[in-house]
Motif scaffolding. Structure first.
Motif, PDB file in Angstrom:
ATOM      1  N   GLN A  39       0.854  -1.185   0.000  1.00 67.35           N
ATOM      2  CA  GLN A  39       0.000   0.000   0.000  1.00 67.35           C
ATOM      3  C   GLN A  39       0.886   1.229   0.000  1.00 67.35           C
ATOM      4  N   LEU A  45      -4.788  -0.741  -1.958  1.00 69.20           N
ATOM      5  CA  LEU A  45      -4.063  -2.004  -1.831  1.00 69.20           C
ATOM      6  C   LEU A  45      -3.662  -2.545  -3.196  1.00 69.20           C
ATOM      7  N   SER A  95       2.823  -5.702   3.349  1.00 69.89           N
ATOM      8  CA  SER A  95       2.211  -6.559   4.353  1.00 69.89           C
ATOM      9  C   SER A  95       2.286  -8.024   3.951  1.00 69.89           C
ATOM     10  N   TYR A 108      -8.553 -15.820  -0.797  1.00 71.74           N
ATOM     11  CA  TYR A 108      -8.724 -14.495  -0.219  1.00 71.74           C
ATOM     12  C   TYR A 108      -7.736 -14.330   0.934  1.00 71.74           C
ATOM     13  N   PHE A 109      -7.577 -13.087   1.361  1.00 70.30           N
ATOM     14  CA  PHE A 109      -6.548 -12.728   2.335  1.00 70.30           C
ATOM     15  C   PHE A 109      -7.172 -12.628   3.723  1.00 70.30           C
ATOM     16  N   ASP A 110      -7.011 -13.659   4.558  1.00 69.68           N
ATOM     17  CA  ASP A 110      -7.773 -13.683   5.796  1.00 69.68           C
ATOM     18  C   ASP A 110      -7.053 -13.120   7.020  1.00 69.68           C
ATOM     19  N   TYR A 111      -5.728 -13.056   7.003  1.00 69.39           N
ATOM     20  CA  TYR A 111      -5.011 -12.406   8.103  1.00 69.39           C
ATOM     21  C   TYR A 111      -3.848 -11.609   7.543  1.00 69.39           C
ATOM     22  N   TRP A 112      -3.714 -10.388   8.068  1.00 65.01           N
ATOM     23  CA  TRP A 112      -2.705  -9.449   7.593  1.00 65.01           C
ATOM     24  C   TRP A 112      -1.741  -9.057   8.715  1.00 65.01           C
ATOM     25  N   GLY A 113      -0.459  -8.889   8.356  1.00 60.52           N
ATOM     26  CA  GLY A 113       0.479  -8.297   9.284  1.00 60.52           C
ATOM     27  C   GLY A 113       0.332  -6.778   9.253  1.00 60.52           C
ATOM     28  N   GLN A 114       1.014  -6.116  10.169  1.00 61.28           N
ATOM     29  CA  GLN A 114       0.938  -4.658  10.253  1.00 61.28           C
ATOM     30  C   GLN A 114       1.743  -3.965   9.155  1.00 61.28           C
TER      31      GLN A 114
ATOM     32  N   TYR B  38     -12.791  -6.141   2.381  1.00 56.01           N
ATOM     33  CA  TYR B  38     -11.906  -5.865   3.500  1.00 56.01           C
ATOM     34  C   TYR B  38     -12.221  -4.503   4.086  1.00 56.01           C
ATOM     35  N   GLN B  40     -10.501  -1.437   6.381  1.00 57.94           N
ATOM     36  CA  GLN B  40      -9.245  -0.915   6.924  1.00 57.94           C
ATOM     37  C   GLN B  40      -9.556   0.307   7.776  1.00 57.94           C
ATOM     38  N   ALA B  45      -4.005  -2.328   9.829  1.00 57.51           N
ATOM     39  CA  ALA B  45      -3.961  -3.245   8.700  1.00 57.51           C
ATOM     40  C   ALA B  45      -5.379  -3.633   8.279  1.00 57.51           C
ATOM     41  N   PRO B  46      -5.575  -3.951   7.006  1.00 48.49           N
ATOM     42  CA  PRO B  46      -6.902  -4.408   6.560  1.00 48.49           C
ATOM     43  C   PRO B  46      -7.337  -5.677   7.292  1.00 48.49           C
ATOM     44  N   LEU B  48     -10.322  -8.936   6.969  1.00 42.47           N
ATOM     45  CA  LEU B  48     -11.313  -9.592   6.135  1.00 42.47           C
ATOM     46  C   LEU B  48     -12.705  -9.334   6.677  1.00 42.47           C
TER      47      LEU B  48
END
Lengths: 122, 111
Positions: A39, A45, A95, A108-114, B38, B40, B45-46, B48
Motif C-alpha cells: 500500500q 491495496l 504486508s 482471499y486474504f484472511d489475516y494481515w500483518g501490520q 476488507y 481498513q 492493517a486491513p 477480512l
C-alpha cells in the motif's frame, strides 16, 4: 492467535535491493499459501506476490515481475520477499498476508500483518 | 486505474444503511470469480470482512452483508455506527491479468 510480523523495511536508493521477512505463528504455516500486498502512502491495496504452501509455485504482479522474488522456509515459519532494481514507485508499506480458500483463483486474504515500510528515494 | 471500480467515498448518518459498489468486467467478477471485502480502520492493517461473495467470518457483525450479480458486487452496512468509519476494499481474481486484484477503495464517513 494468528500473528504475522514483518521486518526488513528501510530507506533504499533507486536501483537498490532489499529483503523483507515475515515471521508467522498461530497456524499451520507449512499448509497454507502466503502473499505480499503493498500500500503506497495514501493509496489503495496492491497485490504483489503469492507463493503456494510448498514453495513450488509463485505468482507475481506484472509491476514487479522479474525484479521481486518470493520464497518461504517452512521449517522456520518464515516468508521472504527479495526486492531488486527498486524504483520510486515501489515505495509502500508491504504486508505479509495469509491466504484462505479452496480454489486458487478464489483465494482471499484472511489475516494481515501490520506491514513494513519500504522507501525508495535518493 | 484499478481493475475493480469503487466509488471514492460514501457517507451516512448513524443508524442509516449505506452501500458500496464494486464494478468489474468479464475477466474478473463477470467470470464467476468470487468477490471478497476488507475493512481498513484508520492507521491499521486491513481485515477480512466478507469472503466468497457473501460469507462473514464469525467475528464480523451481521450488520455487514454483501452480494454479487453479473459483473458487479456490493457491500451493505446497516445500522451505521461511528466505529464503521474506515476504508473498504473489494477484491477478486482477474484471468486476463492472472492476478488477484483490488478495487481502489471507498472511504466511509459516518456523519
Amino acid at each position: 492467535e494468528v500473528q504475522l510480523v514483518e521486518s526488513g523495511g528501510d530507506l533504499v536508493q533507486p536501483g537498490g535491493s532489499l529483503r523483507l521477512s515475515c515471521s508467522a505463528s498461530g497456524f499451520a504455516f507449512a499448509g497454507v499459501a502466503m502473499s505480499w500486498v503493498r500500500q503506497a502512502p495514501g493509496k489503495g491495496l496492491e497485490w504483489v506476490s503469492t507463493i503456494v504452501y510448498s514453495g513450488a509455485t509463485a505468482y507475481y504482479a506484472d509491476s514487479v515481475k522479474g525484479r521481486f522474488s518470493i520464497s518461504r522456509d517452512n521449517s522456520k515459519n518464515t516468508l521472504h520477499l527479495e526486492m531488486n532494481s527498486l524504483r520510486d514507485e515501489d515505495t509502500a508499506v508491504y504486508s505479509c498476508v495469509k491466504l484462505a480458500g479452496w480454489i486458487t483463483s478464489n483465494w482471499y486474504f484472511d489475516y494481515w500483518g501490520q506491514g513494513s515500510l519500504v522507501t525508495v528515494s535518493s | 486505474q484499478s481493475v475493480l471500480t469503487q466509488p471514492p467515498s460514501v457517507s451516512g448518518a448513524p443508524g442509516q444503511t449505506v452501500t458500496v459498489s464494486c464494478t468489474g468486467s468479464s475477466s474478473n467478477i463477470g467470470a464467476a470469480y468470487a468477490v471478497h471485502w476488507y475493512q481498513q480502520l484508520p492507521g491499521t492493517a486491513p481485515k477480512l470482512l466478507i469472503y466468497d461473495n457473501s460469507n462473514r467470518p464469525s467475528r464480523v457483525p451481521d450488520r455487514f452483508s454483501a452480494s454479487k450479480s453479473g459483473t458487479s458486487a456490493s457491500l451493505a452496512i446497516t445500522g451505521l455506527q461511528a466505529e464503521d468509519e474506515a476504508d473498504y476494499y473489494c477484491q477478486s481474481y482477474d484471468s486476463s491479468l492472472s492476478a488477484w486484484v483490488f478495487g481502489g477503495g471507498t472511504k466511509l464517513t459516518v456523519l
